[in-house]
Motif scaffolding. Structure first.
Motif, PDB file in Angstrom:
ATOM      1  N   ARG A   1     -18.761  77.011  57.710  1.00  0.00           N
ATOM      2  CA  ARG A   1     -18.359  78.075  58.626  1.00  0.00           C
ATOM      3  C   ARG A   1     -17.294  77.543  59.569  1.00  0.00           C
ATOM      4  N   TYR A   2     -16.354  78.408  59.910  1.00  0.00           N
ATOM      5  CA  TYR A   2     -15.366  78.097  60.945  1.00  0.00           C
ATOM      6  C   TYR A   2     -15.406  79.196  61.997  1.00  0.00           C
ATOM      7  N   GLU A   3     -15.208  78.817  63.243  1.00  0.00           N
ATOM      8  CA  GLU A   3     -15.056  79.794  64.317  1.00  0.00           C
ATOM      9  C   GLU A   3     -13.885  79.317  65.154  1.00  0.00           C
ATOM     10  N   ALA A   4     -12.961  80.208  65.442  1.00  0.00           N
ATOM     11  CA  ALA A   4     -11.668  79.804  65.990  1.00  0.00           C
ATOM     12  C   ALA A   4     -11.791  79.013  67.292  1.00  0.00           C
ATOM     13  N   ARG A   5     -12.546  79.551  68.257  1.00  0.00           N
ATOM     14  CA  ARG A   5     -12.602  78.858  69.555  1.00  0.00           C
ATOM     15  C   ARG A   5     -13.366  77.542  69.463  1.00  0.00           C
TER      16      ARG A   5
ATOM     17  N   ASP B   1     -29.637  72.815  61.021  1.00  0.00           N
ATOM     18  CA  ASP B   1     -29.112  73.792  61.978  1.00  0.00           C
ATOM     19  C   ASP B   1     -28.367  72.967  63.026  1.00  0.00           C
TER      20      ASP B   1
ATOM     21  N   MET C   1      -6.858  80.591  61.132  1.00  0.00           N
ATOM     22  CA  MET C   1      -8.207  81.090  61.434  1.00  0.00           C
ATOM     23  C   MET C   1      -8.163  82.551  61.875  1.00  0.00           C
TER      24      MET C   1
ATOM     25  N   TRP D   1      -4.863  77.390  64.171  1.00  0.00           N
ATOM     26  CA  TRP D   1      -5.262  78.562  64.970  1.00  0.00           C
ATOM     27  C   TRP D   1      -4.819  79.850  64.283  1.00  0.00           C
TER      28      TRP D   1
ATOM     29  N   GLN E   1     -19.332  82.886  66.775  1.00  0.00           N
ATOM     30  CA  GLN E   1     -20.312  83.294  65.760  1.00  0.00           C
ATOM     31  C   GLN E   1     -21.705  82.781  66.089  1.00  0.00           C
ATOM     32  N   ASP E   2     -21.859  82.244  67.287  1.00  0.00           N
ATOM     33  CA  ASP E   2     -23.129  81.642  67.682  1.00  0.00           C
ATOM     34  C   ASP E   2     -23.557  82.220  69.034  1.00  0.00           C
TER      35      ASP E   2
ATOM     36  N   GLN F   1     -21.780  74.064  67.300  1.00  0.00           N
ATOM     37  CA  GLN F   1     -22.833  74.649  66.461  1.00  0.00           C
ATOM     38  C   GLN F   1     -22.367  74.792  65.021  1.00  0.00           C
ATOM     39  N   HIS F   2     -21.174  74.231  64.768  1.00  0.00           N
ATOM     40  CA  HIS F   2     -20.612  74.257  63.421  1.00  0.00           C
ATOM     41  C   HIS F   2     -20.530  72.837  62.876  1.00  0.00           C
TER      42      HIS F   2
ATOM     43  N   ARG G   1     -30.232  69.833  64.367  1.00  0.00           N
ATOM     44  CA  ARG G   1     -31.112  69.843  65.543  1.00  0.00           C
ATOM     45  C   ARG G   1     -32.541  70.214  65.166  1.00  0.00           C
TER      46      ARG G   1
ATOM     47  N   PHE H   1     -11.656  84.463  61.271  1.00  0.00           N
ATOM     48  CA  PHE H   1     -12.695  83.559  61.779  1.00  0.00           C
ATOM     49  C   PHE H   1     -12.788  83.585  63.302  1.00  0.00           C
TER      50      PHE H   1
ATOM     51  N   ALA I   1     -13.528  75.615  66.820  1.00  0.00           N
ATOM     52  CA  ALA I   1     -12.659  74.643  66.144  1.00  0.00           C
ATOM     53  C   ALA I   1     -11.554  74.142  67.071  1.00  0.00           C
TER      54      ALA I   1
END
Lengths: 129, 332
Positions: B38-42, B233, A21, A18, A78-79, B122-123, B200, A26, B44
């Motif tokens: 790609r990484y996104e904190a929440r 995707d 990131m 955490w 990011q989505d 989505q990652h 997808r 990120f 992951a």
């Protein structure tokens, strides 16, 4: 492996991941443009073409008309996620509007909006709901 | 041979430090190289929380599966022993079992309800591998391990090789590795093959169910190679709108129960809401993977006959003009 050791590794490991990131940036959210909103909406709703997109100034949400229905699109990290606003309950929040959706997998979203946007979006959502 | 006290190391627990180190390495690699995923904190952290929950559920409910398999072990007259070759054979046959459990996991909604969480990110990175189910016990897929026990493989051995299978699948959840050597891609499941499984894109729906050996997909007609001009995707056909691990774990179960509560359904319809593929609707309005593929080919005739669309002729007419209002459609 003893349970206490496994637990320690997991807790310390997750905290480290955490932190890393956050340090790497990120956790920065996606900022929407019209093109991004249109593309993400079409991808998440096969067969639907966005006809009208109202993009919030914050770049964190959009209200989209497509196929005779109204949809909300909002940034998740990011989505994005999208949802039909039918049967949604809308209420005012300090920063914008809160939508309660009849979906266990997308139960509630608070949209960050200006006062002008709030005044324009609320009736549109209420009419579609 | 008395195998009543046979034990094997808990390889998944032993691999946890490796999992943590590998995630830190991958996220740092992506940050430094500015490529490879790609990484996104929440996102992951949700995946990691699902992994922790999966281990906790295994501790709490693991006795059900193990008890069932030990009961079978008591009644089978066969005992193949514990030689290295038997363990190796068990690993291969257990991977075949995994292929079918996984395929059922995408084609039977009751099983999909458990598996869907693994596809809800989505990652696609190493944390996605750890986004594991909390509800696998309730799918009754332990039934597919029964033939192995009845053939004489000890339950402890079956769970041991199942753990090795899970560990193998960890490293293939990455975009940091493009392709492995050709001989390896031909036989083994790889990051490229498994990216397809998580895609997808219509082309990639219901493809590449393999755990370790990709040969099962080639054998049973579900193999689709990754296409350079159609990058995967990731996520569900229609993505969920929450990072809450409890909602991620249970949302499709809730959707099944909501579908069951619709007024005016026959018992047959209610049953089919559980056993038909995800996206099925009793009124025909659903958007399952076959319809999504057919619609894609109708709108992109050049795609007809290409990988993933071999069974979809260009003459098909698009059927989805508005999005179905019902349950979320099939995912990858």
């Amino acid at each position: 492996m003893p349970l206490w050791l496994l637990g320690t590794i997991v807790v310390v490991g997750l905290a480290a991941i955490w932190l890393i990131m956050r340090v790497y940036g990120f956790d920065r959210p996606l900022v929407l443009t019209h093109d991004i909103a249109a593309e993400e909406f079409a991808t998440d709703n096969p067969g639907l073409v966005p006809e009208d997109i109202h993009l919030a100034k914050s770049g964190q949400s959009a209200l989209i008309h497509a196929g005779g229905s109204t949809y909300v699109l909002w940034v998740m990290g990011q989505d994005v996620a999208t949802h039909n606003v039918a049967r949604a309950r809308v209420s005012e929040a300090d920063t914008g509007l809160t939508l309660r959706l009849p979906d266990f997998a997308a139960p509630r979203v608070t949209l960050t909006l200006t006062e002008d946007e709030k005044a324009r979006w609320k009736p549109m959502i209420e009419e579609a709901a | 041979m008395d195998l009543s006290s046979l034990t094997y190391p808990d390889v998944v627990s032993l691999a946890v430090p490796f999992f943590v180190a590998a995630v830190i390495f991958e996220v740092t690699w992506i940050f430094v190289k500015k490529r490879g995923g790609r990484y996104e904190a929440r996102d992951a952290m949700t995946s990691l929380a699902m992994g922790v929950g999966n281990v906790v559920v295994g501790i709490l409910l693991g006795f059900i599966t193990y008890g069932f398999l030990m009961w079978l072990w008591e009644i089978t007259p066969l005992d193949l022993g514990t030689s290295v070759w038997v363990v190796a054979l068990c690993f291969v046959l257990d991977d075949l079992r995994y292929y079918w459990v996984h395929r059922f996991g995408h084609r039977i909604r009751w099983v999909w309800a458990s598996h869907v969480n693994h596809h809800s990110s989505q990652h696609y990175n190493l944390t996605t591998a750890l986004r594991q189910t909390w509800t696998g016990t309730f799918t009754f897929m332990m039934l597919l391990s029964a033939p192995l026990v009845l053939l004489g493989f000890h339950p402890a051995m079956i769970l041991f090789v199942g753990g090795l299978n899970l560990i193998y699948q960890f490293w293939i959840h990455t975009e940091a590795i493009d392709k492995m050597p050709r001989w390896f891609e031909a036989v083994m499941n790889t990051p490229s093959h498994h990216r397809v499984h998580h895609g997808r894109n219509p082309r990639y729906l219901d493809a590449n169910y393999a755990g370790v050996f990709i040969v099962w997909d080639k054998l049973f007609g579900t193999f689709v190679p990754e296409q350079a001009d159609d990058r995967p995707d990731y996520g569900l056909v229609h993505n969920i709108g929450t990072f809450n691990p409890f909602r991620v774990a249970f949302h499709e179960w809730v959707a099944i129960f909501r579908d069951w509560r619709q007024p005016g359904l026959t018992l047959w319809d209610r049953l089919r809401y559980a056993v038909m593929p995800p996206g099925w609707r009793h009124d025909g309005s659903g958007g399952g993977s076959e319809r999504l593929k057919a619609d894609y080919v109708a709108n992109h005739p050049d795609a007809a006959g290409t990988p993933g669309f071999e069974d979809y002729p260009a003459s098909a007419t698009a059927s989805i003009t508005t999005r179905p209002s019902g349950a979320r459609a099939q995912s990858s």
